[in-house]
Design a protein around this motif. Sequence first.
Motif, PDB file in Angstrom:
ATOM      1  N   SER A 155       0.840  -1.198   0.000  1.00 53.28           N
ATOM      2  CA  SER A 155       0.000   0.000   0.000  1.00 53.28           C
ATOM      3  C   SER A 155       0.869   1.241   0.000  1.00 53.28           C
ATOM      4  O   SER A 155       1.957   1.256   0.570  1.00 53.28           O
ATOM      5  CB  SER A 155      -0.900   0.035   1.242  1.00 53.28           C
ATOM      6  N   LYS A 156       0.364   2.281  -0.666  1.00 50.50           N
ATOM      7  CA  LYS A 156       1.091   3.557  -0.730  1.00 50.50           C
ATOM      8  C   LYS A 156       0.094   4.672  -1.018  1.00 50.50           C
ATOM      9  O   LYS A 156      -0.723   4.568  -1.927  1.00 50.50           O
ATOM     10  CB  LYS A 156       2.140   3.485  -1.849  1.00 50.50           C
ATOM     11  N   ARG A 157       0.171   5.704  -0.212  1.00 53.58           N
ATOM     12  CA  ARG A 157      -0.695   6.865  -0.412  1.00 53.58           C
ATOM     13  C   ARG A 157       0.135   8.065  -0.816  1.00 53.58           C
ATOM     14  O   ARG A 157       1.293   8.168  -0.450  1.00 53.58           O
ATOM     15  CB  ARG A 157      -1.423   7.215   0.884  1.00 53.58           C
ATOM     16  N   TYR A 158      -0.483   8.972  -1.526  1.00 50.73           N
ATOM     17  CA  TYR A 158       0.187  10.213  -1.878  1.00 50.73           C
ATOM     18  C   TYR A 158      -0.868  11.302  -1.812  1.00 50.73           C
ATOM     19  O   TYR A 158      -1.850  11.270  -2.531  1.00 50.73           O
ATOM     20  CB  TYR A 158       0.757  10.104  -3.296  1.00 50.73           C
ATOM     21  N   TRP A 174      -4.905   6.925  -2.771  1.00 54.97           N
ATOM     22  CA  TRP A 174      -4.242   5.610  -2.791  1.00 54.97           C
ATOM     23  C   TRP A 174      -3.641   5.368  -4.159  1.00 54.97           C
ATOM     24  O   TRP A 174      -4.336   5.334  -5.158  1.00 54.97           O
ATOM     25  CB  TRP A 174      -5.247   4.495  -2.482  1.00 54.97           C
ATOM     26  N   THR A 233       4.950   5.199  -9.573  1.00 49.59           N
ATOM     27  CA  THR A 233       5.235   5.077  -8.145  1.00 49.59           C
ATOM     28  C   THR A 233       5.470   3.625  -7.768  1.00 49.59           C
ATOM     29  O   THR A 233       6.367   3.323  -6.984  1.00 49.59           O
ATOM     30  CB  THR A 233       4.064   5.646  -7.331  1.00 49.59           C
ATOM     31  N   LEU A 258       8.600   2.029  -5.881  1.00 46.62           N
ATOM     32  CA  LEU A 258       8.517   1.209  -4.671  1.00 46.62           C
ATOM     33  C   LEU A 258       9.362  -0.046  -4.851  1.00 46.62           C
ATOM     34  O   LEU A 258      10.119  -0.444  -3.964  1.00 46.62           O
ATOM     35  CB  LEU A 258       7.070   0.797  -4.393  1.00 46.62           C
ATOM     36  N   GLU A 278      11.210   4.732  -3.085  1.00 49.65           N
ATOM     37  CA  GLU A 278      10.221   5.287  -2.171  1.00 49.65           C
ATOM     38  C   GLU A 278       9.860   4.194  -1.177  1.00 49.65           C
ATOM     39  O   GLU A 278       9.822   3.018  -1.532  1.00 49.65           O
ATOM     40  CB  GLU A 278       8.955   5.696  -2.934  1.00 49.65           C
ATOM     41  N   VAL A 321       7.587   1.800   1.138  1.00 50.54           N
ATOM     42  CA  VAL A 321       6.208   1.298   1.107  1.00 50.54           C
ATOM     43  C   VAL A 321       5.563   1.576   2.459  1.00 50.54           C
ATOM     44  O   VAL A 321       6.245   1.685   3.476  1.00 50.54           O
ATOM     45  CB  VAL A 321       6.132  -0.215   0.816  1.00 50.54           C
ATOM     46  N   GLU A 322       4.238   1.737   2.466  1.00 52.76           N
ATOM     47  CA  GLU A 322       3.558   1.987   3.730  1.00 52.76           C
ATOM     48  C   GLU A 322       3.220   0.674   4.422  1.00 52.76           C
ATOM     49  O   GLU A 322       3.300   0.552   5.631  1.00 52.76           O
ATOM     50  CB  GLU A 322       2.277   2.779   3.491  1.00 52.76           C
TER      51      GLU A 322
END
Lengths: 337, 510, 315
Positions: free
Chosen positions: C8-11, C15, C42, C46, C51, C53-54
């Motif tokens: 999961s990744k938010r910006y 999402w 993105t 990842l 970047e 990762v969440e």
Amino acid sequence: MKFRHLCLAVSLAAAALGAQAEGLRVMTHNAFELSKPLLADFEKQTGVKVELIKAGDAGEMLNKLILTRANPIADVVFGLDNSLAGKAEAAGILEPFAPKSDGRKARYALPGGLISIDYGYVTLVYDKAWFAQHKLALPKSLNDLTLPAYRDLLVVENPATSSPGQGFLFATIRAMGEERAFSFWGKLRGNGVKVVKDWGIAYNTDFSHNGGSRPIVLSYATDPAAEVAYSKVKVNESPVATLPLSGAVYQQVEGAALIKGGHERAAAEKFIAFLRSEPVQKDLQTTMWMYPVMQGTPLAPVFAYAKEPAAHQTPGAAEIRAKGQGWIKRWTQVVLK
Amino acid sequence: MRSTRWLALLPLALLTALVAVPLSRLSTDGASALSLAFLSDPYYRWRLAWSLAQALATCGLALLFGLPIAWTLARFDFPGRRWLLRLLMLPFVMPTLVAAMGVLALFGPQGLTGIHGQDTPWLLLYGNLFYNLPLLVRSAQEGFARIPANRLMAARSLGATPWRVFWRVELPGAMPWICSALCLIFLYCFSAFGLALILGGQRYATVEVEIYTLVAYELNLSDASALALSVLAVASLVAFGYAWLERGLARPMRGQVAQRCVPSGWRQCALLALAVGLLVLLALAPLAAIAWRALWAGPAWRALADPEVWAALANTARFTALALGGACLFGLAHAFAARRSVLLGTLAFLPYAVSPVCVAFGLLLVYPRLSASLTLLIGAYTLLAYPFVARGMSATLDAVPAHLPQAARTLGASTWRVVWRVLLPIAAPALRRGMAFAAATALGEFAVTLFLSRPEWMTLTTLIYQRLGRPGALNQDSALVLSCLLMLLAMVAFVLIEWQREGDDDVAGR
Amino acid sequence: MLQVDKVSKRYDHQWLARDLSLTVGAGEIMALLGPSGCGKSTLLKLIAGLEPVEAGTIRFAGQDLARVPPEARHFALMFQDFALFPHLNVLDNVCFGLVERRTPKATARGQARAVLATVGLAGYDDRAVGALSGGEAQRVALARALVTAPRLLLLDEPFSSLDAHLRLSLQTEFRQRIRALGISALLVTHDRQEAFTMADRVALLYQGGIQQCDTPSALLAAPADPWVASFIGFDNVCDDWALPETALWLDAAGRSAHIETLTPLAEGIRLRLSQDGQCYTLHLSAREAAAWRTQLAPGADVGLVIDEAARIRFA
């Protein structure tokens, strides 16, 4: 590539700074100068390494000493004069001591633990060529300077930022009394006196002899001799001369002292004795352009061009200590505000 | 590259040790309670207002004269262009008293031009421009040079005349560079003793002179601190404003930069001649006057045989090299840490925003043992020199597309290797420029003489002041000769630092 | 080989990936297809480790990559703008990764020259990268990525800045080259043509999740939902069914349909027809169009046959 290696090397070099040895720490004003061999001889004879630390103008130097009195940054100081002696004494930063006498006598003494070393006069100096060219008679008294004929001809230093400026102010007060002196200053302001921050600016940029527009500058009585000594070609006459009007001559006696809480007491005493020794008394005439305080010291030949003024108007150290600061504040009010 | 933020600790430590601690120590030591009572004194109000006014006026004039000159230098190629840009940094190196003598040699009562400007407002502004115009010209010409050519062509094809292109495309594009220079000019003029003071006398003293008087002569620390803090407040506000603006303005530049062209036609030639002429008149003529007077100084050249002069030369070179090393170290750390941080961007201006007198006296209080040590001296030089590296670098780093370091990472380069192999080489022109300014600052810096100094640390600048501290024509002449030597040394330093192949400029713009 | 598990990744509260899972097999070329701005790039970052990762894990060959920095992953990422280093010439750009992997300089140069030769850029060594054309820059970027023999090749829209003609020839060339080296590759694109030409499997990314992942032919045969169907090029998609192109044609015997619009194209015409209140889009080749020419005009009626057996119904 090479450039980056250079950067790295330079950064590393910056990180590696040398350490230094401790010796006798002598604090002086910026104008202090002695011939190098003399100092080297002193070090050789006494085995003491002298570290000279320059701390700016004498007034600034005194304030640096007062500020750091809890943890002194020097052991001995040279360059405090009669106008600062009172303040130094009040601040209790000096350690009084009596120098051993070698039979010679000092012409002047200083209060508050200061041992006199040399003396000189702050006075007005004029550009001979300018006055000859403009066919203007020299002013006969300070009050003449407030006349229209002498409009825009004088440049003086600010008493709040310069010792000669301060001396001149004190001398006018001594000669005329406080009220008349400030009224004179008020008139001088009206007649276009220029006030600059320090001697270097006044002499080098405003004095007509050096490309400025003012033929009268507040400077020192030894200037005519120095102008001969530092002339580009050999001359028999100085291009400038003093104007020792009443109220425009202030005697400055400079001294040295031990600093309370300093180290190396014995070496410090030796250094002060060294400053009074005949070689130094002779040398300081043409390095600092001051008169030697010890009687019997032969004068340098060039001092024939720098006759001592016949009279001077110098308030006592106690009076300066009591009122000096107030006078300067009032002067700022009258002349600048 | 968020992980590089910790690098800020390095410059922050320097700023804390050499600025924040001494300043706060001075204000707590001297003042029972800080009061703004001095603001009720019309004299101080006038000093503050005048400082502000002359700083703003200088900014305005620098903009007025500097923009056309910078634009011309950015768009036209001519022989000697790079030398002119280097010469432009010489005013920086000149001690103010010598500069004043140079100005008076031209426009003084006995000046070469026959124009007598001493004590007129014109000469004051001229003096301010002399020191500050080069800053704006160098900075703005870099900004103009970086605008992508296709952006200019797009604007032309959309119907804009060259004049409108300048207003609507080039000026906004170069704004980060222009603002940066203006901010620096303001800070310099606002909190400096300045040439104006020398040329105009005490009537034109800035508030910094009052602080100097209060601290150095009256030991009135409470008023001095209050005054210094109000100056700091105004200066910080300006610096903050700039840093905030810069963050909004800085964005990666893409595309081929516009090529400089050889001027053709009488209009372009005339424009170029006018710009170069103006620049020479405003920034270089006093230097030429100094050199001219030194040339005829005859016997004073014998002063060069004095071992003292050579020792001073060696010291100047040594201190400059050390300061440069420090400036690189701290400047790079600051630049890599500061990326788009308004606070850190503002802090880079701190060394110019504080009162040097207060810092000098504060240092005595805080480090009595170190007060006459080389460490502190080099620290002070570094403090004044490093912001040039930091500012130039951070602006350039912000303009590097994020893809480049990312590509390097995936190709196997660690963070440090990315800095070494990608970011530093790309930003090398900016680093060189920053270093040149840092060197100029270190070479000519007189403020450090407010600190305690030792005779064995005699630099050319202090030697010049020592010569000017004595009466006599020979002393004046040898000061001028030494000034020429200083200029020569500065040129050697600039050539060494900015040594690069032609066309190596502005790599990051492509 | 590459296993992306529930990442999961938010910006800015949007999402870009939400419990997203994906695997790329050894030697497989996988395409990640999605509309512009859906977070495809993105996802590549990842995987490359550029970047954080969440949530979720990314593994390669069984190893969890969470604490492995990008330079240690031995993946090569090729950017949309190629990200060639402006301060280095062509050869030094290609050598960059080899130098980082401690290859001796002479060896590195030799290898770089060899790879440059295979992409058709022999003799370009000393060129400045600013002076390259788009196609040349792209080959340099590919050479730079391939020369380090990465375990996984990540390609971010590598053809988007090239013209259509060049793109087509390079796509084929790329596929062959990567195939020959046996490297796993993950390609991100918004162009279905590119995805279908290049990839063994195509994953469709929409709103932070994989909508469907399969071989191009399987995707065309059975799109999982209306969005997938229309994104991979079905013209006739409704909420619960889709019609492949081959399932409808003009035939005089067919039921009558009304021609709403007629758009001439470079390779034929496009018709919009309505029949029983339902709209259909139909492409005719130039040959078909010529055969039907006399009867085709906006407002006219033609016969339309729909092959009900070919109609795809969504689950």
